[in-house]
Each structure stands twice: as structure tokens, then as C-alpha cells.
Design a protein around this motif. Structure first.
Motif, short mmCIF file in Angstrom:
data_model
loop_
_atom_site.label_atom_id
_atom_site.label_comp_id
_atom_site.label_asym_id
_atom_site.label_seq_id
_atom_site.Cartn_x
_atom_site.Cartn_y
_atom_site.Cartn_z
N ALA A 84 0.81 -1.22 0.00
CA ALA A 84 0.00 0.00 0.00
C ALA A 84 0.84 1.28 0.00
O ALA A 84 0.31 2.36 -0.21
CB ALA A 84 -0.92 0.00 1.22
N GLY A 85 2.13 1.16 0.27
CA GLY A 85 2.99 2.35 0.32
C GLY A 85 2.87 3.12 1.62
O GLY A 85 3.45 4.18 1.77
N LYS A 86 2.11 2.58 2.57
CA LYS A 86 1.93 3.25 3.86
C LYS A 86 1.61 2.22 4.93
O LYS A 86 1.16 1.11 4.62
CB LYS A 86 0.83 4.30 3.79
CG LYS A 86 -0.51 3.77 3.34
CD LYS A 86 -1.48 4.88 3.04
CE LYS A 86 -2.70 4.33 2.31
NZ LYS A 86 -3.53 5.38 1.79
N VAL A 87 1.86 2.61 6.18
CA VAL A 87 1.56 1.71 7.30
C VAL A 87 1.06 2.54 8.47
O VAL A 87 1.53 3.65 8.72
CB VAL A 87 2.80 0.86 7.68
CG1 VAL A 87 3.95 1.72 8.14
CG2 VAL A 87 2.46 -0.16 8.74
N PHE A 88 0.06 2.00 9.17
CA PHE A 88 -0.53 2.64 10.35
C PHE A 88 -0.22 1.77 11.56
O PHE A 88 -0.59 0.60 11.59
CB PHE A 88 -2.05 2.76 10.19
CG PHE A 88 -2.47 3.62 9.04
CD1 PHE A 88 -2.65 4.98 9.20
CD2 PHE A 88 -2.69 3.07 7.79
CE1 PHE A 88 -3.04 5.78 8.14
CE2 PHE A 88 -3.08 3.86 6.72
CZ PHE A 88 -3.25 5.22 6.89
N VAL A 89 0.45 2.36 12.55
CA VAL A 89 0.80 1.64 13.77
C VAL A 89 0.18 2.39 14.95
O VAL A 89 0.49 3.56 15.18
CB VAL A 89 2.32 1.52 13.96
CG1 VAL A 89 2.64 0.72 15.22
CG2 VAL A 89 2.98 0.89 12.75
N GLU A 90 -0.71 1.70 15.66
CA GLU A 90 -1.40 2.34 16.79
C GLU A 90 -0.73 1.95 18.11
O GLU A 90 -0.66 0.77 18.44
CB GLU A 90 -2.86 1.92 16.82
CG GLU A 90 -3.63 2.55 17.96
CD GLU A 90 -5.06 2.05 18.06
OE1 GLU A 90 -5.80 2.60 18.91
OE2 GLU A 90 -5.44 1.12 17.34
N PRO A 91 -0.24 2.94 18.86
CA PRO A 91 0.29 2.64 20.19
C PRO A 91 -0.85 2.68 21.22
O PRO A 91 -1.61 3.65 21.27
CB PRO A 91 1.29 3.78 20.44
CG PRO A 91 0.76 4.93 19.63
CD PRO A 91 -0.02 4.33 18.48
N ILE A 92 -0.98 1.63 22.01
CA ILE A 92 -2.01 1.58 23.05
C ILE A 92 -1.33 1.87 24.38
O ILE A 92 -0.38 1.17 24.76
CB ILE A 92 -2.69 0.20 23.11
CG1 ILE A 92 -3.27 -0.18 21.74
CG2 ILE A 92 -3.74 0.16 24.20
CD1 ILE A 92 -4.43 0.67 21.31
N ALA A 93 -1.79 2.90 25.07
CA ALA A 93 -1.16 3.32 26.33
C ALA A 93 -2.23 3.60 27.37
O ALA A 93 -3.35 3.99 27.04
CB ALA A 93 -0.31 4.58 26.09
N ARG A 152 5.27 6.15 5.43
CA ARG A 152 4.90 5.99 4.03
C ARG A 152 6.12 6.11 3.14
O ARG A 152 7.13 6.70 3.52
CB ARG A 152 3.88 7.05 3.63
CG ARG A 152 4.41 8.47 3.76
CD ARG A 152 3.30 9.48 3.83
NE ARG A 152 3.78 10.84 4.00
CZ ARG A 152 4.07 11.37 5.18
NH1 ARG A 152 3.96 10.68 6.28
NH2 ARG A 152 4.49 12.63 5.26
N TYR A 153 5.99 5.52 1.95
CA TYR A 153 6.98 5.76 0.90
C TYR A 153 6.64 7.07 0.23
O TYR A 153 5.48 7.44 0.11
CB TYR A 153 6.97 4.63 -0.13
CG TYR A 153 7.64 3.36 0.33
CD1 TYR A 153 8.85 3.39 1.01
CD2 TYR A 153 7.07 2.12 0.07
CE1 TYR A 153 9.48 2.23 1.42
CE2 TYR A 153 7.69 0.95 0.47
CZ TYR A 153 8.89 1.01 1.15
OH TYR A 153 9.51 -0.14 1.54
#
Length: 199
Positions: A84-93, A152-153
């Protein structure tokens, strides 16, 4: 805090100089020279290797559901970037207590699950919305303030949206597939073209 930052800057500078020297001496690629420099500095006692830290624990077990190890986290990240050329990383705190805001889990989400919000008030990327819902995540380049990490790229047509390497190659692939399909139908037709123009 300032002393820690100064030590970190000094260590990075020392690694960079040592790696440059090793690269000149051995002709090794930059990434390999950097690894060799770090290894030799750790062995000489100039750098201390940290093998126990909450950040390492988080990376070794990002979450208990989808990415169970560091390898899973890297695989999910690289796959999302490639496709997809992008990545979503969710930090849970935790939201309260002494560890408020310190991530205890990381989740790599499917890129197609989110859409980028339109720019507003001079901010080119205020946040993300989960498709098909009202769920919104605030984005901030400061990792302490953001609700979603976004990598993202580079995309020359839209610097905010990522460009997949596969998408960039798609036109060439489509052309190749169409040429193969035409050749196959040509051969199945006994080498006779589908039509002849006469004049």
C-alpha cells in the motif's frame, strides 16, 4: 535530560565517524560498516549494549493478538509498505496513572482500513478516520502527541499519501499481462491474426 541527550548525540557522532573510517578502510557498504563500528565499540567498552528495557519488551511482544513478536511486527510493517505504500501503527497506552501515555502495545493496522483527513488550518495531515465509522485518530509528527504512527513511501504526486512500489510498477505489469494474453490468443488461433485490413 539534557545530559542524556548530549550523551546520545556524542555516541551517534562517534558511531558515524567510526563507521566512515571502517567504510574507507574496508570498502564495506554503509550499513555494514555501521554494524561493524557498533560491534567493535561495544567490545571495547565504549558503548553499552542495553538488553533489558521496556521499549525492547514492547518490540519483542508488540501485542497479544496479531503481531506476537518483533518478526511479526517487521513483517506486517514491510508488507503494508510494499503493498500500500503506507503503514498505520497504533500505540495503546494507559490514560491514567504513572505510566500514562507510555505504550504497552503496538498494533499494525491494515492500510485500507483508514482514510487520511483533508488538510485544515495549515496542517496537511490532521488525522485519520477508520473507514465506515466515526472513529478518528489524531496525527502529530511528535510521537508523544500522536494517536497513530504513520509511515509511508514518498509519493511525488502527493507527499502526504504513500506510493506503493507495486502501484508504481502496475502499468508495466498490466502491459506485460495484456501482451501475454494477446500472444496466447494468437497462438490458440493457429497463428492467424483476428482480422486483416485490405485496401
Amino acid at each position: 535530560r539534557h545530559r542524556i541527550a548530549t550523551k546520545e548525540v556524542a555516541a551517534r557522532s562517534l558511531i558515524r565517524k567510526s563507521a566512515a573510517m571502517l567504510q574507507r578502510q574496508t570498502g564495506a557498504p554503509a550499513y555494514m560498516a555501521r554494524r561493524m563500528a557498533i560491534k567493535s565499540m561495544v567490545e571495547a567498552g565504549e558503548l553499552q549494549e542495553i538488553d533489558a528495557h521496556p521499549a525492547l519488551d514492547l518490540l519483542n511482544r508488540p501485542n497479544g493478538y496479531y503481531q506476537l513478536s518483533y518478526a511479526d511486527l517487521v513483517a506486517a510493517t514491510v508488507t503494508s509498505l510494499s503493498l500500500a505504500g503506507k503503514v498505520f501503527v497504533e500505540p495503546i497506552a494507559p490514560q491514567t496513572g504513572e505510566n500514562r501515555g507510555v505504550p504497552r502495545e503496538l498494533y499494525v493496522h491494515p492500510p485500507r482500513a483508514f482514510e487520511l483527513e483533508k488538510p485544515r488550518d495549515g496542517n496537511p495531515l490532521p488525522g485519520f478516520r477508520m473507514r465506515g465509522s466515526d472513529l478518528r485518530f489524531v496525527y502529530d509528527p511528535d510521537p508523544i502527541k500522536t494517536e497513530m504512527f504513520y509511515y509511508r513511501y514518498y509519493n511525488p504526486d502527493n507527499p502526504v499519501e504513500g506510493l506503493s512500489p507495486l502501484e508504481a510498477a502496475a502499468r508495466s505489469l498490466r502491459l506485460n499481462n495484456e501482451a501475454r494474453a494477446y500472444n496466447l490468443s494468437y497462438m490458440q488461433n493457429g497463428g492467424v491474426p483476428p482480422g486483416i485490413l485490405t485496401g
